[in-house]
Scaffold this active site. Sequence first.
Site, PDB file in Angstrom:
ATOM      1  N   HIS A  12       0.833  -1.208   0.000  1.00  0.00           N
ATOM      2  CA  HIS A  12       0.000   0.000   0.000  1.00  0.00           C
ATOM      3  C   HIS A  12       0.872   1.264   0.000  1.00  0.00           C
ATOM      4  O   HIS A  12       0.459   2.310   0.484  1.00  0.00           O
ATOM      5  CB  HIS A  12      -0.979  -0.024   1.183  1.00  0.00           C
ATOM      6  CG  HIS A  12      -0.316  -0.143   2.531  1.00  0.00           C
ATOM      7  ND1 HIS A  12      -0.772  -0.977   3.521  1.00  0.00           N
ATOM      8  CD2 HIS A  12       0.782   0.475   3.057  1.00  0.00           C
ATOM      9  CE1 HIS A  12       0.013  -0.854   4.586  1.00  0.00           C
ATOM     10  NE2 HIS A  12       0.957   0.018   4.330  1.00  0.00           N
ATOM     11  N   HIS A  59      -2.171   4.502   9.532  1.00  0.00           N
ATOM     12  CA  HIS A  59      -0.831   5.053   9.777  1.00  0.00           C
ATOM     13  C   HIS A  59      -0.910   6.402  10.500  1.00  0.00           C
ATOM     14  O   HIS A  59      -0.087   7.283  10.271  1.00  0.00           O
ATOM     15  CB  HIS A  59      -0.071   5.230   8.467  1.00  0.00           C
ATOM     16  CG  HIS A  59       0.167   3.978   7.681  1.00  0.00           C
ATOM     17  ND1 HIS A  59      -0.822   3.323   6.974  1.00  0.00           N
ATOM     18  CD2 HIS A  59       1.296   3.257   7.471  1.00  0.00           C
ATOM     19  CE1 HIS A  59      -0.297   2.276   6.365  1.00  0.00           C
ATOM     20  NE2 HIS A  59       0.978   2.212   6.647  1.00  0.00           N
ATOM     21  N   HIS A 193      10.335  -3.861   4.592  1.00  0.00           N
ATOM     22  CA  HIS A 193      10.726  -2.451   4.576  1.00  0.00           C
ATOM     23  C   HIS A 193      10.926  -1.927   5.994  1.00  0.00           C
ATOM     24  O   HIS A 193      10.344  -2.458   6.942  1.00  0.00           O
ATOM     25  CB  HIS A 193       9.757  -1.566   3.794  1.00  0.00           C
ATOM     26  CG  HIS A 193       8.334  -1.448   4.261  1.00  0.00           C
ATOM     27  ND1 HIS A 193       7.482  -2.521   4.411  1.00  0.00           N
ATOM     28  CD2 HIS A 193       7.594  -0.349   4.574  1.00  0.00           C
ATOM     29  CE1 HIS A 193       6.285  -2.093   4.780  1.00  0.00           C
ATOM     30  NE2 HIS A 193       6.312  -0.773   4.901  1.00  0.00           N
ATOM     31  N   GLU A 240       4.107  -5.523   8.686  1.00  0.00           N
ATOM     32  CA  GLU A 240       2.771  -5.402   8.072  1.00  0.00           C
ATOM     33  C   GLU A 240       2.322  -6.713   7.424  1.00  0.00           C
ATOM     34  O   GLU A 240       1.124  -6.932   7.236  1.00  0.00           O
ATOM     35  CB  GLU A 240       2.764  -4.285   7.017  1.00  0.00           C
ATOM     36  CG  GLU A 240       2.849  -2.886   7.601  1.00  0.00           C
ATOM     37  CD  GLU A 240       2.927  -1.793   6.529  1.00  0.00           C
ATOM     38  OE1 GLU A 240       2.837  -0.620   6.896  1.00  0.00           O
ATOM     39  OE2 GLU A 240       3.104  -2.108   5.329  1.00  0.00           O
TER      40      GLU A 240
HETATM   41  C1  DHB Z   1       6.294   3.069   2.347  1.00  0.00           C
HETATM   42  C2  DHB Z   1       5.695   1.824   2.613  1.00  0.00           C
HETATM   43  C3  DHB Z   1       4.602   1.733   3.480  1.00  0.00           C
HETATM   44  O1  DHB Z   1       3.982   0.565   3.786  1.00  0.00           O
HETATM   45  C4  DHB Z   1       4.093   2.878   4.068  1.00  0.00           C
HETATM   46  O2  DHB Z   1       3.005   2.746   4.861  1.00  0.00           O
HETATM   47  C5  DHB Z   1       4.682   4.106   3.847  1.00  0.00           C
HETATM   48  C6  DHB Z   1       5.778   4.201   2.984  1.00  0.00           C
HETATM   49  C7  DHB Z   1       7.443   3.194   1.414  1.00  0.00           C
HETATM   50  O3  DHB Z   1       8.042   2.200   0.989  1.00  0.00           O
HETATM   51  O4  DHB Z   1       7.764   4.336   1.029  1.00  0.00           O
HETATM   52 FE    FE Z   2       2.506   0.858   5.480  1.00  0.00          FE
END
Ligand code: DHB
Ligand code: FE
Length: 280
Positions: A12, A59, A193, A240
């Site tokens: 997302h 978020h 991430h 996540e």
């Molecule tokens: C990114 C990924 C995410 O899941 C998020 O909530 C905000 C940013 C990213 O990779 O930039």
């Molecule tokens: Fe996210």
Amino acid sequence: MAKIVGGITTSHIPSIGNAMANHLQQDDYWKPLFDGYGPVKEWLEEVKPDIAIIVYNDHGLNFFLDTVPTFAMGCAREYYNDDEGWGIPTLAPVQGDEEFSWHVVQKLIESEFDMTICQEMKVDHGFMVPMNLMWGDKETWPVKGIPLAVNTVQHPLPSALRCFKLGKALKTAIESYPEDAKVVLIGTGGLSHQLQGERAGIINPDFDIETMDKIVNDPEWLTRFSNAEIMEHAGTEGIEVIMWLVMRGALTDNVKLIHKHYHAPVSNTGAGILVLENDE
Ligand code: DHB
Ligand code: FE
């Protein structure tokens, strides 16, 4: 009776929302990601679900760090989008289905999942980027959307196993709804991430690819990891992925893999797509 027609996983990442707003799908950077959504859209065109339950994490738009429910379910007539700071254009509100939501939340609570009930709920990129990826930017969306929010932000978080069990309870809840409705579950977020701290920027494609294979063929594999272990492999925001287990728990033990796609990096993230159908 309501029927689960399948499950989808998707990242997302907010910059995907900006890429769509700026029509960059054919751009060299974005094409390898967006090409992965062609078969998803074809599948959705064919199956035409009536309701999408979108499993996502807020978020900081609807819930802030002062009050974060572990699991929350939208029971509203409609859900308004807003941007909590990524500069993504606001999209049209998504219609919910109050009757369906109340049925599901009642059954979940009877199954000992004490959901927070949200009769008003603003939805952020975690919900809207997947809506936009699946159905384009619509004034009137062709599907009703139900937010199911999981806390992946404020520790302590629910475990991978707990999320998988929530999915199983969700299956029973959906399949006991007396009205006809085709329901798709969308597990959003991940894969690896980390957006802050010493390891900011880490992506672990080997772990992502193994996770995708196991989500399809052996979802209990991921339920044996602690959250700390998942974050060690996949980064702090890689956690996540536990939301994918909510989707997977709601499908049959064996599933048919319709489509699979992985591309990294997309922004800071390994982006994984799956389309799964129940194997009766
Ligand atoms: C990114 C990924 C995410 O899941 C998020 O909530 C905000 C940013 C990213 O990779 O930039
Ligand atoms: Fe996210």
